[in-house]
Design a protein around this motif. Structure first.
Motif, PDB file in Angstrom:
ATOM      1  N   SER A 113       0.811  -1.218   0.000  1.00 33.48           N
ATOM      2  CA  SER A 113       0.000   0.000   0.000  1.00 33.48           C
ATOM      3  C   SER A 113       0.845   1.269   0.000  1.00 33.48           C
ATOM      4  O   SER A 113       0.385   2.325  -0.412  1.00 33.48           O
ATOM      5  CB  SER A 113      -0.934   0.004   1.207  1.00 33.48           C
ATOM      6  N   CYS A 114       2.110   1.174   0.453  1.00 35.65           N
ATOM      7  CA  CYS A 114       2.964   2.363   0.502  1.00 35.65           C
ATOM      8  C   CYS A 114       3.497   2.741  -0.869  1.00 35.65           C
ATOM      9  O   CYS A 114       4.025   3.837  -1.052  1.00 35.65           O
ATOM     10  CB  CYS A 114       4.131   2.135   1.467  1.00 35.65           C
ATOM     11  N   ARG A 115       3.375   1.830  -1.842  1.00 42.85           N
ATOM     12  CA  ARG A 115       3.917   2.068  -3.189  1.00 42.85           C
ATOM     13  C   ARG A 115       2.842   2.138  -4.266  1.00 42.85           C
ATOM     14  O   ARG A 115       3.155   2.361  -5.429  1.00 42.85           O
ATOM     15  CB  ARG A 115       4.895   0.940  -3.542  1.00 42.85           C
ATOM     16  N   THR A 116       1.595   1.948  -3.891  1.00 42.31           N
ATOM     17  CA  THR A 116       0.517   1.875  -4.875  1.00 42.31           C
ATOM     18  C   THR A 116      -0.402   3.082  -4.749  1.00 42.31           C
ATOM     19  O   THR A 116      -0.952   3.342  -3.673  1.00 42.31           O
ATOM     20  CB  THR A 116      -0.308   0.588  -4.698  1.00 42.31           C
ATOM     21  N   GLY A 117      -0.556   3.819  -5.843  1.00 41.56           N
ATOM     22  CA  GLY A 117      -1.430   4.982  -5.839  1.00 41.56           C
ATOM     23  C   GLY A 117      -2.887   4.589  -5.967  1.00 41.56           C
ATOM     24  O   GLY A 117      -3.223   3.539  -6.540  1.00 41.56           O
ATOM     25  N   VAL A 118      -3.768   5.418  -5.436  1.00 44.16           N
ATOM     26  CA  VAL A 118      -5.201   5.132  -5.504  1.00 44.16           C
ATOM     27  C   VAL A 118      -5.741   5.501  -6.880  1.00 44.16           C
ATOM     28  O   VAL A 118      -5.189   6.340  -7.584  1.00 44.16           O
ATOM     29  CB  VAL A 118      -5.975   5.899  -4.413  1.00 44.16           C
ATOM     30  N   MET A 119      -6.829   4.843  -7.255  1.00 45.02           N
ATOM     31  CA  MET A 119      -7.556   5.139  -8.489  1.00 45.02           C
ATOM     32  C   MET A 119      -8.993   5.480  -8.111  1.00 45.02           C
ATOM     33  O   MET A 119      -9.494   5.050  -7.072  1.00 45.02           O
ATOM     34  CB  MET A 119      -7.532   3.930  -9.436  1.00 45.02           C
ATOM     35  N   ASP A 120      -9.653   6.271  -8.954  1.00 42.97           N
ATOM     36  CA  ASP A 120     -11.016   6.691  -8.653  1.00 42.97           C
ATOM     37  C   ASP A 120     -11.942   5.480  -8.630  1.00 42.97           C
ATOM     38  O   ASP A 120     -12.037   4.728  -9.607  1.00 42.97           O
ATOM     39  CB  ASP A 120     -11.499   7.692  -9.703  1.00 42.97           C
ATOM     40  N   GLY A 121     -12.605   5.285  -7.502  1.00 42.40           N
ATOM     41  CA  GLY A 121     -13.506   4.150  -7.349  1.00 42.40           C
ATOM     42  C   GLY A 121     -12.844   2.899  -6.797  1.00 42.40           C
ATOM     43  O   GLY A 121     -13.509   1.872  -6.639  1.00 42.40           O
ATOM     44  N   MET A 122     -11.562   2.974  -6.471  1.00 39.56           N
ATOM     45  CA  MET A 122     -10.842   1.801  -5.954  1.00 39.56           C
ATOM     46  C   MET A 122     -11.421   1.368  -4.607  1.00 39.56           C
ATOM     47  O   MET A 122     -11.821   2.193  -3.792  1.00 39.56           O
ATOM     48  CB  MET A 122      -9.348   2.133  -5.794  1.00 39.56           C
ATOM     49  N   GLU A 123     -11.487   0.054  -4.416  1.00 39.75           N
ATOM     50  CA  GLU A 123     -11.921  -0.517  -3.143  1.00 39.75           C
ATOM     51  C   GLU A 123     -10.816  -1.409  -2.589  1.00 39.75           C
ATOM     52  O   GLU A 123     -10.285  -2.267  -3.300  1.00 39.75           O
ATOM     53  CB  GLU A 123     -13.217  -1.309  -3.318  1.00 39.75           C
TER      54      GLU A 123
END
Length: 334
Positions: A75-85
């Protein structure tokens, strides 16, 4: 304005700036859903992606591509995307994986908690308590290293190290030069200096604050006291090298150690110089602000801020005591 995206973590939704990592999005929400992190440090560029304790499950990639990610991701290296769960503590797969990561981190780690100065502030202790197993399946001899002094104020106990690289990033990014690094490869990797060359610069002491375990310790504080028997007090001074904002750790009227202040995520708010850390241990050299706020979940809060027995420096200053009565009572109630 920066683009905003919506992400849902363990059923809780939040809007964050595009490019925010899952870990930092969870930190904005706060509480139990925040993944643990042993190597990531928001103030150190390039940190993260090494310890794997922050693994989470992405059950929905985004509104545009709702497919789940096939594996657990850092999670420290992964960016969020719109609508991500995202699932963290609500995913049995994540909980089981984290248990395995903790077991791996403890393979070579010695049972030094009774004599380790980091006890009470150790993130590996917290992880072991929350996710660890009662026993180990490891049957081989643990690796050991000799303690070495890297400078006159810092001792390196490599046997305890989990190779998070934080101390290396600190030396790279906030000091004039770096004398230590990772030597060897694989299970022979270690933090060290060539021919035990001393680490000696104005900000070298910050490697102690960023170390999540007891691998790098303050020689001026070693074996003097347990952290939960001391009383932390915020203070500041006029310093031409750093912000001068620190936490003083008292035992009676004696300042046993000086550290940088840390935020709710356990990260240094502002790095401090060695003069403030090692050489200013008299109350007269500081302007006292009041008792440090300590989470009641931490063992450090034990014996702290009782109204009848505040730190000596607060007790001698009625104005400070009166200003902090509300805080004394709040912590005591817990």
């Amino acid at each position: 304005m920066a683009e905003r995206v919506k992400v849902t973590i363990d059923g809780i939704s939040i809007e964050v700036d595009a490019g925010t990592t899952i870990l930092n999005a969870a930190r904005l929400i706060g509480g139990d859903i925040v993944p643990p992190a042993m190597c990531y440090y928001s103030k150190l560029e390039g940190s993260g992606g090494k310890c794997r304790t922050c693994l989470v499950k992405v059950s929905k990639g985004s509104d545009k591509d709702p497919r789940p990610m096939p594996k657990l991701i850092a999670s420290c290296r992964t960016g969020v995307m719109d609508g991500m769960e995202v699932q963290n503590i609500t995913s049995p797969e994540v909980v089981e994986a984290r248990k395995g990561i903790v077991e791996m981190l403890l393979l070579n780690h010695p049972l030094d908690c009774p004599i380790c100065d980091q006890a009470g502030e150790c993130k590996l202790q917290d992880l072991g308590y929350e996710h660890g197993s009662e026993g180990t399946r490891y049957e081989f001899e643990r690796r050991t290293f000799e303690k070495i002094d890297i400078g006159d104020k810092i001792q390196l106990h490599m046997t305890r190290c989990i190779l998070c690289y934080r101390c290396v990033y600190v030396a790279d990014q906030i000091t004039d030069h770096r004398e230590h690094g990772i030597l060897g490869r694989g299970d022979a990797s270690e933090i060290s200096t060539y021919i035990e060359k001393a680490i000696d610069n104005d900000f070298s002491g910050n490697v102690i604050d960023v170390c999540p375990v007891g691998a790098l310790t303050d020689k001026t504080f070693r074996f003097k006291n347990r952290v939960w028997f001391t009383k932390p007090v915020d203070a500041h001074c006029d310093c031409d090298k750093c912000s001068g904002k620190v936490t003083l750790w008292y035992k009676g009227e004696e300042v046993l150690r000086v550290t940088a202040r840390k935020d709710v995520n356990g990260e240094v708010e502002s790095f401090i110089c060695n003069t403030c850390r090692f050489e200013r241990k008299n109350t007269s050299e500081w302007t006292i602000e009041g008792p440090r706020k300590i989470s009641h979940h931490s063992v450090i809060s034990s014996n702290h801020y009782e109204l009848a027995n505040p730190p000596a420096v607060i007790r001698k200053n009625p104005a400070l005591k009166e200003a902090n009565i509300e805080e004394f009572e709040r912590v005591t109630r817990h």
